[in-house]
Scaffold this motif. Structure first.
Motif, mmCIF file in Angstrom:
data_model
loop_
_atom_site.group_PDB
_atom_site.id
_atom_site.type_symbol
_atom_site.label_atom_id
_atom_site.label_comp_id
_atom_site.label_asym_id
_atom_site.label_seq_id
_atom_site.Cartn_x
_atom_site.Cartn_y
_atom_site.Cartn_z
ATOM 1 N N LYS A 150 0.815 -1.222 0.000
ATOM 2 C CA LYS A 150 0.000 0.000 0.000
ATOM 3 C C LYS A 150 0.852 1.277 0.000
ATOM 4 O O LYS A 150 0.595 2.207 -0.773
ATOM 5 C CB LYS A 150 -0.919 -0.014 1.227
ATOM 6 C CG LYS A 150 -1.889 1.137 1.294
ATOM 7 C CD LYS A 150 -2.747 1.025 2.546
ATOM 8 C CE LYS A 150 -3.393 2.362 2.863
ATOM 9 N NZ LYS A 150 -4.205 2.322 4.064
ATOM 10 N N ARG A 191 0.895 3.990 -2.992
ATOM 11 C CA ARG A 191 0.471 5.362 -2.649
ATOM 12 C C ARG A 191 1.551 6.373 -3.048
ATOM 13 O O ARG A 191 1.234 7.481 -3.491
ATOM 14 C CB ARG A 191 0.188 5.430 -1.135
ATOM 15 C CG ARG A 191 0.090 6.809 -0.507
ATOM 16 C CD ARG A 191 -1.145 7.550 -0.963
ATOM 17 N NE ARG A 191 -1.233 8.882 -0.391
ATOM 18 C CZ ARG A 191 -0.575 9.952 -0.816
ATOM 19 N NH1 ARG A 191 0.272 9.843 -1.844
ATOM 20 N NH2 ARG A 191 -0.755 11.129 -0.267
ATOM 21 N N LYS A 199 -17.110 5.041 -10.515
ATOM 22 C CA LYS A 199 -16.924 5.869 -9.326
ATOM 23 C C LYS A 199 -15.691 6.755 -9.500
ATOM 24 O O LYS A 199 -14.850 6.489 -10.348
ATOM 25 C CB LYS A 199 -16.757 4.989 -8.084
ATOM 26 C CG LYS A 199 -18.007 4.211 -7.730
ATOM 27 C CD LYS A 199 -17.949 3.731 -6.295
ATOM 28 C CE LYS A 199 -19.282 3.213 -5.824
ATOM 29 N NZ LYS A 199 -19.645 1.916 -6.334
ATOM 30 N N GLU A 256 -12.518 8.833 -7.350
ATOM 31 C CA GLU A 256 -11.794 9.116 -6.105
ATOM 32 C C GLU A 256 -10.874 10.292 -6.394
ATOM 33 O O GLU A 256 -10.196 10.312 -7.417
ATOM 34 C CB GLU A 256 -11.049 7.876 -5.628
ATOM 35 C CG GLU A 256 -12.006 6.990 -4.864
ATOM 36 C CD GLU A 256 -11.563 5.565 -4.658
ATOM 37 O OE1 GLU A 256 -10.869 5.014 -5.524
ATOM 38 O OE2 GLU A 256 -11.931 5.000 -3.618
ATOM 39 N N ASP A 281 -5.067 9.655 -0.896
ATOM 40 C CA ASP A 281 -5.467 9.072 0.395
ATOM 41 C C ASP A 281 -6.840 8.423 0.306
ATOM 42 O O ASP A 281 -7.073 7.364 0.891
ATOM 43 C CB ASP A 281 -5.452 10.149 1.487
ATOM 44 C CG ASP A 281 -4.025 10.516 1.880
ATOM 45 O OD1 ASP A 281 -3.109 9.694 1.638
ATOM 46 O OD2 ASP A 281 -3.818 11.628 2.405
ATOM 47 N N GLU A 282 -7.746 9.094 -0.419
ATOM 48 C CA GLU A 282 -9.096 8.538 -0.570
ATOM 49 C C GLU A 282 -9.015 7.172 -1.255
ATOM 50 O O GLU A 282 -9.639 6.212 -0.812
ATOM 51 C CB GLU A 282 -9.958 9.510 -1.396
ATOM 52 C CG GLU A 282 -11.434 9.131 -1.395
ATOM 53 C CD GLU A 282 -12.269 10.000 -2.329
ATOM 54 O OE1 GLU A 282 -11.796 11.054 -2.769
ATOM 55 O OE2 GLU A 282 -13.402 9.587 -2.615
ATOM 56 N N TYR A 283 -8.200 7.098 -2.330
ATOM 57 C CA TYR A 283 -8.060 5.824 -3.040
ATOM 58 C C TYR A 283 -7.356 4.787 -2.156
ATOM 59 O O TYR A 283 -7.797 3.640 -2.056
ATOM 60 C CB TYR A 283 -7.268 6.041 -4.339
ATOM 61 C CG TYR A 283 -6.950 4.759 -5.070
ATOM 62 C CD1 TYR A 283 -7.962 3.942 -5.565
ATOM 63 C CD2 TYR A 283 -5.627 4.339 -5.239
ATOM 64 C CE1 TYR A 283 -7.670 2.751 -6.222
ATOM 65 C CE2 TYR A 283 -5.333 3.145 -5.893
ATOM 66 C CZ TYR A 283 -6.352 2.357 -6.377
ATOM 67 O OH TYR A 283 -6.064 1.170 -7.010
ATOM 68 N N ASN A 289 -7.254 4.450 0.954
ATOM 69 C CA ASN A 289 -8.047 3.954 2.082
ATOM 70 C C ASN A 289 -9.329 3.252 1.667
ATOM 71 O O ASN A 289 -10.074 2.760 2.528
ATOM 72 C CB ASN A 289 -8.370 5.104 3.038
ATOM 73 C CG ASN A 289 -7.111 5.596 3.719
ATOM 74 O OD1 ASN A 289 -6.270 4.808 4.140
ATOM 75 N ND2 ASN A 289 -6.940 6.901 3.787
ATOM 76 N N HIS A 290 -9.619 3.267 0.389
ATOM 77 C CA HIS A 290 -10.854 2.608 -0.051
ATOM 78 C C HIS A 290 -10.602 1.582 -1.141
ATOM 79 O O HIS A 290 -10.327 0.430 -0.851
ATOM 80 C CB HIS A 290 -11.874 3.660 -0.514
ATOM 81 C CG HIS A 290 -12.317 4.553 0.586
ATOM 82 N ND1 HIS A 290 -11.852 5.827 0.744
ATOM 83 C CD2 HIS A 290 -13.168 4.325 1.611
ATOM 84 C CE1 HIS A 290 -12.396 6.364 1.819
ATOM 85 N NE2 HIS A 290 -13.201 5.469 2.362
ATOM 86 N N HIS A 291 -10.664 2.034 -2.385
ATOM 87 C CA HIS A 291 -10.665 1.110 -3.516
ATOM 88 C C HIS A 291 -9.337 0.379 -3.724
ATOM 89 O O HIS A 291 -9.304 -0.708 -4.287
ATOM 90 C CB HIS A 291 -11.043 1.876 -4.789
ATOM 91 C CG HIS A 291 -12.024 1.128 -5.620
ATOM 92 N ND1 HIS A 291 -13.010 1.723 -6.352
ATOM 93 C CD2 HIS A 291 -12.166 -0.201 -5.826
ATOM 94 C CE1 HIS A 291 -13.707 0.792 -6.971
ATOM 95 N NE2 HIS A 291 -13.213 -0.383 -6.668
ATOM 96 N N SER A 344 -9.305 -3.214 -2.335
ATOM 97 C CA SER A 344 -10.004 -4.241 -3.119
ATOM 98 C C SER A 344 -9.278 -4.499 -4.444
ATOM 99 O O SER A 344 -9.244 -5.632 -4.922
ATOM 100 C CB SER A 344 -11.466 -3.866 -3.351
ATOM 101 O OG SER A 344 -11.568 -2.570 -3.848
ATOM 102 N N ASP A 345 -8.659 -3.453 -4.995
ATOM 103 C CA ASP A 345 -7.870 -3.641 -6.228
ATOM 104 C C ASP A 345 -6.694 -4.580 -5.963
ATOM 105 O O ASP A 345 -6.331 -5.393 -6.816
ATOM 106 C CB ASP A 345 -7.334 -2.296 -6.738
ATOM 107 C CG ASP A 345 -8.421 -1.472 -7.410
ATOM 108 O OD1 ASP A 345 -9.509 -2.017 -7.670
ATOM 109 O OD2 ASP A 345 -8.193 -0.274 -7.660
#
Lengths: 161, 167
Positions: free
Chosen positions: A61, A65, A79, A81, A85-87, A89-91, A94-95
């Motif tokens: 990660k 990042r 969607k 992002e 940071d938004e990406y 911490n979210h998608h 799962s990616d």
């Protein structure tokens, strides 16, 4: 008494058949993307693209990042992002799970450089088992990269399939 | 003393006019880009390939991506999509909103634009209505003083209205 040797033989046979299949499957999904020669993957911004995908595949990660501009805009799966940071911490999570399970073949790739700006366009095919389903999907990727302070960062990603 | 004041004023005026020129230049370029995007909307809605032929750079290796599929080159985009798709639809509207344009490079000769999209249409064959929302990426290069689309990527999904926040 004959049941024991027969069972042993059957188990041995199954182990011989299943192991190579499982090994081959794991081996395929753990393979990293191979980029085509002359695509521009060997250029500085091209290396950012390849290293970003490698970090996603390996589930790293922090490294993934690092390659993103703080204000990156990512379009994915309908969607958006609007920051790294938004990406992250979210998608991104799962990616990473998805990429870890699949083998992605690069069908087309081209990096175009224009001074301190570059863009990368690629078409891929991802195959493998994910959450009980067999995946066989073609994907498209557009990336915009900018060089600021001597470092290339990904400023925009558009993924679709 | 007067000499210093005059020198200072000249300096301030020079910087102001340079900044003004830059702003003018930037506004002009931004308008040129948004005009191209408006012409693309017109082209899709009217099945007219001309805005694409005028504003897209046709080159070997050009890729125009639409929701997971790609067109290799301008001719493929126009003859396989823009022109026939209009004929297959009873009506068709394409809207670009929240357009962001970014200029890059020392000479600001590269730009990329992103936008939200909304596509509504009715298929003639089945009378099925389509309502899709999505995103659009355009990449531009300024060639001989004119902005040209060098790559585009659109993706969309069935439109789902945002749920209202309930207290």
């Amino acid at each position: 008494m004959k049941i024991i040797p027969i069972t042993l033989v059957a188990f041995s046979f199954l182990a011989c058949v299943i192991s190579p299949v499982t090994f081959a499957h794991n081996n395929a999904s753990s393979k990293h993307r191979t980029y085509l020669k002359g695509s521009g993957a060997e250029t500085e911004p091209g290396k950012i693209v390849t290293q970003f995908h490698k970090a996603i595949k390996l589930g790293n990660k922090n490294k993934a990042r690092y390659f993103l501009d703080d204000n990156v805009t990512i379009f994915e799966g309908g969607k958006v992002e609007r920051s790294a940071d938004e990406y992250a911490n979210h998608h991104m999570l799962s990616d990473m799970k998805y990429a870890a399970k699949l083998y992605t073949e690069v069908l087309e790739h081209k990096v175009t450089l224009a001074g301190d700006m570059a863009y990368s366009v690629s078409r891929t095919r991802s195959t493998g088992q994910f959450k009980g389903s067999y995946i066989n999907k073609e994907g498209m990727e557009t990336m915009v990269l900018l060089k600021e302070g001597g470092k290339w960062k990904i400023s925009h990603i558009h993924w679709s399939h | 003393m007067n000499k210093y004041i005059i020198a200072l004023l000249t300096l301030v005026i020079s910087f102001t006019s340079i900044a003004h020129d830059d702003n003018d230049h930037s506004n002009k370029d931004k308008k040129a880009i948004t005009d191209i995007i408006a012409s693309i909307k017109y082209g899709w809605e009217n099945g007219d390939g001309m805005p694409f032929k005028q504003n897209f750079l046709d080159f070997k290796g050009a890729r125009y991506i639409e929701s997971g599929g790609q067109n290799k080159g301008l001719d493929s985009l126009v003859t396989h999509h823009v022109e026939p798709e209009k004929g297959a639809m009873g009506y068709m509207t394409l809207d670009f909103s929240d357009i962001e344009v970014h200029f890059e490079g020392e000479k600001k000769s590269f730009a990329w634009a992103i936008a939200n999209t909304r596509f509504k249409a009715k298929l003639k064959k089945s009378d099925r209505e389509l309502d899709k929302s999505g995103y659009q990426t355009f990449l531009f290069r300024k060639i001989d003083g004119e902005w040209k689309v060098v790559h585009s990527h659109s993706s969309g999904h069935d439109y789902k209205p945002k749920k209202e926040h309930q207290h």
